[in-house]
Design a protein around this motif. Structure first.
Motif, PDB file in Angstrom:
ATOM      1  N   GLY A  30       1.037  -1.305  -0.040  1.00  0.00           N
ATOM      2  CA  GLY A  30      -0.017   0.010   0.104  1.00  0.00           C
ATOM      3  C   GLY A  30       0.802   1.348  -0.054  1.00  0.00           C
ATOM      4  N   PRO A  31       1.526   1.706  -1.157  1.00  0.00           N
ATOM      5  CA  PRO A  31       2.383   2.635  -1.137  1.00  0.00           C
ATOM      6  C   PRO A  31       1.536   4.072  -1.296  1.00  0.00           C
ATOM      7  CG  PRO A  31       1.993   1.779  -3.301  1.00  0.00           C
ATOM      8  CD  PRO A  31       1.434   0.795  -2.490  1.00  0.00           C
ATOM      9  N   LEU A  32       2.161   5.138  -0.667  1.00  0.00           N
ATOM     10  CA  LEU A  32       1.653   6.558  -0.580  1.00  0.00           C
ATOM     11  C   LEU A  32       2.224   7.327  -1.704  1.00  0.00           C
ATOM     12  CD1 LEU A  32       2.149   7.139   3.416  1.00  0.00           C
ATOM     13  CD2 LEU A  32       0.139   6.342   2.254  1.00  0.00           C
ATOM     14  N   PHE A  33       1.294   8.201  -2.363  1.00  0.00           N
ATOM     15  CA  PHE A  33       1.723   8.797  -3.548  1.00  0.00           C
ATOM     16  C   PHE A  33       2.044  10.136  -3.095  1.00  0.00           C
ATOM     17  CE2 PHE A  33       0.580   6.206  -7.592  1.00  0.00           C
ATOM     18  CZ  PHE A  33       0.911   5.123  -6.983  1.00  0.00           C
ATOM     19  N   ILE A  34       3.184  10.825  -3.274  1.00  0.00           N
ATOM     20  CA  ILE A  34       3.457  12.015  -2.748  1.00  0.00           C
ATOM     21  C   ILE A  34       3.778  12.928  -3.932  1.00  0.00           C
ATOM     22  CG2 ILE A  34       4.887  13.591  -1.058  1.00  0.00           C
ATOM     23  CD1 ILE A  34       5.347  11.207   0.770  1.00  0.00           C
ATOM     24  N   THR A  35       2.953  13.968  -4.044  1.00  0.00           N
ATOM     25  CA  THR A  35       3.282  14.753  -5.308  1.00  0.00           C
ATOM     26  C   THR A  35       4.197  16.007  -4.722  1.00  0.00           C
ATOM     27  OG1 THR A  35       1.401  16.117  -4.916  1.00  0.00           O
ATOM     28  CG2 THR A  35       1.328  14.244  -6.623  1.00  0.00           C
ATOM     29  N   VAL A  36       5.274  16.388  -5.497  1.00  0.00           N
ATOM     30  CA  VAL A  36       6.231  17.449  -5.087  1.00  0.00           C
ATOM     31  C   VAL A  36       6.087  18.346  -6.219  1.00  0.00           C
ATOM     32  CG1 VAL A  36       8.567  18.069  -4.677  1.00  0.00           C
ATOM     33  CG2 VAL A  36       7.915  15.875  -3.933  1.00  0.00           C
ATOM     34  N   GLN A  37       6.076  19.733  -5.829  1.00  0.00           N
ATOM     35  CA  GLN A  37       5.576  20.655  -6.810  1.00  0.00           C
ATOM     36  C   GLN A  37       6.760  21.874  -6.526  1.00  0.00           C
ATOM     37  OE1 GLN A  37       1.309  21.412  -6.439  1.00  0.00           O
ATOM     38  NE2 GLN A  37       1.476  21.669  -8.400  1.00  0.00           N
ATOM     39  N   GLY A  38       6.988  22.702  -7.464  1.00  0.00           N
ATOM     40  CA  GLY A  38       7.995  23.886  -7.169  1.00  0.00           C
ATOM     41  C   GLY A  38       9.192  23.542  -7.549  1.00  0.00           C
ATOM     42  N   PRO A  39      10.558  24.254  -7.035  1.00  0.00           N
ATOM     43  CA  PRO A  39      11.889  24.382  -7.306  1.00  0.00           C
ATOM     44  C   PRO A  39      12.226  22.865  -7.322  1.00  0.00           C
ATOM     45  CG  PRO A  39      11.327  26.288  -6.277  1.00  0.00           C
ATOM     46  CD  PRO A  39      10.168  25.533  -6.124  1.00  0.00           C
ATOM     47  N   THR A  40      11.887  22.141  -6.044  1.00  0.00           N
ATOM     48  CA  THR A  40      12.152  21.022  -5.483  1.00  0.00           C
ATOM     49  C   THR A  40      12.075  19.917  -6.586  1.00  0.00           C
ATOM     50  OG1 THR A  40      11.759  21.329  -3.201  1.00  0.00           O
ATOM     51  CG2 THR A  40      12.066  19.193  -3.759  1.00  0.00           C
ATOM     52  N   ALA A  41      10.737  19.976  -7.413  1.00  0.00           N
ATOM     53  CA  ALA A  41      10.563  18.892  -8.315  1.00  0.00           C
ATOM     54  C   ALA A  41      11.404  18.886  -9.541  1.00  0.00           C
ATOM     55  CB  ALA A  41       9.292  19.298  -8.912  1.00  0.00           C
ATOM     56  N   SER A  42      12.201  19.960  -9.902  1.00  0.00           N
ATOM     57  CA  SER A  42      12.925  20.273 -11.012  1.00  0.00           C
ATOM     58  C   SER A  42      14.572  20.124 -10.790  1.00  0.00           C
ATOM     59  CB  SER A  42      12.844  21.682 -11.585  1.00  0.00           C
ATOM     60  OG  SER A  42      12.828  22.822 -10.886  1.00  0.00           O
ATOM     61  N   ASP A  43      14.736  20.094  -9.412  1.00  0.00           N
ATOM     62  CA  ASP A  43      16.327  20.082  -8.606  1.00  0.00           C
ATOM     63  C   ASP A  43      16.406  18.555  -8.145  1.00  0.00           C
ATOM     64  OD1 ASP A  43      18.550  20.264  -7.498  1.00  0.00           O
ATOM     65  OD2 ASP A  43      17.984  22.239  -6.460  1.00  0.00           O
ATOM     66  N   PRO A  44      17.134  17.792  -8.957  1.00  0.00           N
ATOM     67  CA  PRO A  44      17.290  16.498  -8.426  1.00  0.00           C
ATOM     68  C   PRO A  44      18.086  16.312  -7.223  1.00  0.00           C
ATOM     69  CG  PRO A  44      18.126  16.689 -10.863  1.00  0.00           C
ATOM     70  CD  PRO A  44      17.794  18.075 -10.315  1.00  0.00           C
ATOM     71  N   GLU A  45      18.879  17.349  -6.908  1.00  0.00           N
ATOM     72  CA  GLU A  45      19.543  17.117  -5.627  1.00  0.00           C
ATOM     73  C   GLU A  45      18.525  17.640  -4.470  1.00  0.00           C
ATOM     74  OE1 GLU A  45      23.370  19.464  -3.098  1.00  0.00           O
ATOM     75  OE2 GLU A  45      23.096  19.712  -5.559  1.00  0.00           O
ATOM     76  N   ALA A  46      17.900  18.479  -4.772  1.00  0.00           N
ATOM     77  CA  ALA A  46      16.864  18.996  -3.728  1.00  0.00           C
ATOM     78  C   ALA A  46      15.751  17.737  -3.408  1.00  0.00           C
ATOM     79  CB  ALA A  46      16.087  20.157  -4.110  1.00  0.00           C
ATOM     80  N   LEU A  47      15.396  17.232  -4.522  1.00  0.00           N
ATOM     81  CA  LEU A  47      14.313  15.994  -4.511  1.00  0.00           C
ATOM     82  C   LEU A  47      14.936  14.857  -3.809  1.00  0.00           C
ATOM     83  CD1 LEU A  47      11.552  14.981  -5.361  1.00  0.00           C
ATOM     84  CD2 LEU A  47      12.645  14.341  -7.408  1.00  0.00           C
ATOM     85  N   GLY A  48      16.282  14.627  -3.891  1.00  0.00           N
ATOM     86  CA  GLY A  48      16.766  13.460  -3.335  1.00  0.00           C
ATOM     87  C   GLY A  48      17.083  13.885  -1.644  1.00  0.00           C
ATOM     88  N   SER A  49      17.344  15.018  -1.425  1.00  0.00           N
ATOM     89  CA  SER A  49      17.164  15.379   0.026  1.00  0.00           C
ATOM     90  C   SER A  49      15.931  15.090   0.750  1.00  0.00           C
ATOM     91  CB  SER A  49      17.848  16.775   0.016  1.00  0.00           C
ATOM     92  OG  SER A  49      17.828  17.224   1.478  1.00  0.00           O
ATOM     93  N   PHE A  50      14.985  15.579  -0.062  1.00  0.00           N
ATOM     94  CA  PHE A  50      13.269  15.291   0.400  1.00  0.00           C
ATOM     95  C   PHE A  50      13.136  13.773   0.690  1.00  0.00           C
ATOM     96  CE2 PHE A  50       8.795  14.842  -0.465  1.00  0.00           C
ATOM     97  CZ  PHE A  50       8.490  15.587   0.721  1.00  0.00           C
TER      98      PHE A  50
END
Length: 781
Positions: free
Chosen positions: A476-496
């Motif tokens: 039962g996975p959870l789907f978490i949508t990410v918007q804004g600068p974090t979505a386009s920044d691989p490093e920021a997305l990885g940190s999240f």
């Protein structure tokens, strides 16, 4: 002339009531009526078969974070906005074995070519391979663009393709998710019908009197199910709608016909003609059936106010089933009674033995899973009955039981027993019901997961394999949508993602960039989808983790949606309960011209429903005795069950309430003696109410013997509520409180009596038709 106006002398003018006219027309044109119903059955099922159903479960809320996530994904990545499934496989030699990898890649390529399905292979996402390298899974994201029958076909095609792959030693493939979950009406439903046959035979002592209620219920169900199948193409309905319709339809259909047939036989035994007996039964018990049925429909349609497509679909389907049972009871049943005539009380030895053979064959056939035995029992019954025409002793009638005087009947003596100690009886009944209600205060609403399926289903084996390799939360996975600068920044997305992975109860997370300003993180909890810890995790992410991270993110997916759905329904339940209670109170007050009678009825119904809720919590949530009904593990109470249980049981309880109190009120109006009225009313109705309740208990309870957890829970809840209502409430609490209050039961302020509408659910017995000069060729008794 109104139905409430009777000329001096007691004889009602013919045709003065719509129900009277319908009943007479059905009796006099019985073959036309029967033919019309048979034609309707054939046409409805023919159309339903040609069009096909389109059942689909839609738990989308009108307003929730889950819905926002779904809408965002629908606009940017439709496949992620549908639902997920898994292909899970195990290989002792390791899933990276070249032969294993080649075989599974071939299957993944086939699935990718089906259309509207996106496959994420474990060979492209190493996190989908277990730590020991022996278990892996491919995630299937399916766009919600296909009708139900197409999705079922796709799932079957994928499984067939997997079976056709070249065998690899040790490779075990299972399929998880709704795409591969087959839903079947449980065979245990037959047990309910078998029990109904036995109960009706014992109650009536007649094969024909037994067969009519069951036949009416099956006829109404046959047409109702076909209409529901057609309606599923227009209205969203979940896949278990057919079982709900069968459960409710069989229960109310048998009960409604039972009440009418009982009144018909009473009038025959008083010396009325067949036609007058039919008309009287429809004008008395038929009125109560119509009133009770409309109350059930109103309660069900009240669920439309909840505002959920899923709820609306089941509510409309169930209301349609009840409407068909009312129509069959008020039109088809009078026609059949006119055809059967006085033979309804005649049962030959051959008929009784034939029914016994059919019942034994059905029971053994269902228990052993051998359809040949099931059919063999019916064929043997038919052959034996046919042979009886050549053997005279087999055609000998079974003698009728001699009716005891009223004062010697069990239920009359029981009423007097309660009336002699009303205070203690009432205290015992209330205390017992409150004790059963106690577990209700710890109820947790939610949804069961695939771990509740039987172990012989591939979805259950896939669930267990995923739980073994990655933990139960992988189902039962959870789907978490990410918007804004974090979505386009691989490093920021990885940190999240690292932040998410550090939260308690999180197994791992997988980032999936979708567009330049939108990414999807699929988070797998450690706990199972139905566990309370998973709901707690959803709240922790929304309330603390995501706000603290500063990332523009939302939590959705089916598992999070289940949490939102449960919270939404919990908030709406008080409104539903309040509206139904108010309407029920007003209706009963108008019917019985009393304030205390409807007030007691509302309170008693709440007690019986509360007791049913409490027992469900104790069994399904706490796990007390769950093994006895085949429940593997404890879990939440299905979020939709309390809502539907309340609406249906409250409506059904009105049936018993009206049937019992109308007879008590009739006796009170005649004698003005409250004690005698209670005893006589209970004696006249207790047998049929008990039989009706036992039938409903068996029909509903039979679903608890099936495999589906939702139907187990709902069926057992209905069965318990009906049994408690018809025994503790109707046979103990009602006579006790009626005795305690005495004449005050029937008090109503004059000003209120003047403004309330007159609703006659008692009707008039056959004596008002006794001088009918137009009695046709039907035999008089």
């Amino acid at each position: 002339m109104s139905v409430d106006t009777i000329p001096e002398g007691g004889n009602r003018p013919h045709g003065s009531s719509l129900l009277e006219r319908i009943a007479r027309a059905c009796v006099r044109h019985r073959w036309l009526v029967i033919g019309a119903w048979v034609a309707a059955l054939v046409i409805a099922n023919g159309l339903a078969g040609a069009v096909g159903p389109d059942y689909r479960t839609d738990f989308t809320l009108p307003a929730s974070e889950t819905k926002e996530v779904q809408q965002l994904l629908e606009a940017n990545s439709p496949d992620k906005a549908g639902f997920t499934a898994q292909i899970v496989f195990r290989a002792p030699q390791g899933v990276d074995d070249p032969e294993v990898q080649a075989t599974m890649t071939e299957l993944f390529d086939y699935v990718s070519g089906v259309g509207d399905i996106t496959v994420t292979s474990p060979y492209d996402s190493p996190q989908q391979i277990s730590a020991d390298g022996t278990i892996a899974f491919a995630r299937l994201d399916i766009a919600d663009t296909r009708v139900f029958t197409e999705l079922v076909s796709v799932g079957e095609d994928i499984i067939d393709r997997g079976d056709q792959l070249d065998a690899v030693e040790g490779l075990d493939i299972e399929y998880g998710g709704d795409l591969f979950a087959t839903f079947e009406l449980p065979e245990s439903e037959v047990y309910g019908l078998i029990a109904a046959v036995i109960i009706l035979i014992l109650a009536f002592g007649s094969v024909l009197a037994m067969g009519l209620p069951i036949g009416i219920a099956l006829f109404g169900l046959g047409i109702g199910s076909a209409l529901v199948s057609l309606a599923s193409n227009v209205i969203k309905m979940p896949d278990f709608t057919t079982s709900m319709v069968a459960m409710i339809g069989l229960g109310v259909g048998i009960d409604y016909a039972l009440f009418i047939v009982t009144r018909y036989r009473e009038n025959l035994q008083r010396g009325a003609s067949v036609e007058d007996s039919v008309v009287a039964s429809i004008d008395t018990s038929g009125r109560a059936v119509l009133f009770a049925g409309i109350t059930v429909i109103i309660a069900l349609l009240g669920l439309l106010l909840i505002g959920l497509a899923f709820v609306q679909g089941v509510a409309i389907a169930s209301a349609l089933a009840v409407a068909m049972m009312i129509a069959a009871s008020l039109t088809l049943l009078p026609a059949l009674l006119g055809w059967v005539g006085v033979r309804i009380d005649h049962t030959t030895r051959a008929a009784l033995v034939a029914v016994g053979l059919a019942v034994v064959g059905a029971f053994v056939g269902v228990t052993t899973g051998q359809s040949a035995i099931f059919l063999g029992g019916f064929l043997l019954a038919i052959v034996f009955f046919a042979i009886s025409f050549a053997i005279k002793p087999l055609r000998k009638l079974v003698p009728h039981r001699t009716a005891k005087p009223k004062e010697e009947q069990v239920w009359y003596r029981w009423s007097r027993f309660i009336q002699h100690r009303p205070a203690w009886s009432a205290l015992f009944a209330v205390g017992f019901l409150l004790m059963l209600t106690v577990p209700l205060f710890s109820i947790r609403l939610g949804f069961g997961d695939a771990g509740n399926y039987p172990e012989d289903r591939t979805v259950r084996r896939a669930y267990d394999m995923l739980a073994e390799g990655f933990g139960p939360g992988t189902n039962g996975p959870l789907f978490i949508t990410v918007q804004g600068p974090t979505a386009s920044d691989p490093e920021a997305l990885g940190s999240f993602v690292e932040t998410l992975n550090g939260v308690d109860n999180v197994a791992f997370s997988v980032p999936n960039p979708i567009t330049d300003d939108l990414a999807l993180v699929i988070l797998y909890p450690q706990s199972a989808p139905q566990d309370e810890a998973t709901s707690t995790l959803v709240g922790e992410l929304r309330d603390n983790v995501i706000p603290a991270s500063g990332v523009d993110a939302m939590v959705g997916g089916l598992t999070a949606g289940s949490t939102d759905f449960a919270a939404y329904l919990a908030g709406r339940m008080p409104w539903l309960i309040g509206v139904v209670l108010l309407l029920s109170f007003l209706l009963l007050m108008a019917v019985f011209r009393s304030v205390l009678v409807p007030l007691k009825a509302v309170i008693m119904n709440l007690l019986s429903i509360g007791a049913a809720y409490g027992i469900l919590v104790a069994i399904f949530q706490w796990g007390w005795g769950r093994e006895l009904i085949g429940v593997d593990k404890s879990g939440p109470i299905e979020a939709w069950v309390p809502m539907f249980l309340f609406a249906i049981v409250f409506g059904l309880s009105m049936d018993y309430e009206v049937f019992l109190l109308s007879r008590i009120k009739e006796e009170y109006d005649r004698t003005k003696d409250n004690g005698t009225a209670v005893a006589d009313g209970l004696a006249a109705t207790a047998r049929v109410i008990t039989a009706a309740a036992l039938i409903m208990f068996c029909v509903f309870g039979a679903f608890a013997l099936g495999d589906d957890r939702q139907l187990k829970l709902f069926g057992l809840g209905l069965a318990i509520a009906v049994l408690v209502d018809a025994t503790i409430v109707r046979m103990v609490l009602v006579p006790a409180t009626m005795e305690l209050l005495g004449d005050r039961n029937w008090w109503i302020p004059r000003w209120l009596d003047r403004i309330l509408p007159n609703i006659d659910v008692e009707g008039h017995d056959a004596d008002v038709y006794a001088d009918d000069p137009r009695d046709d060729d039907l035999t008089r008794v």
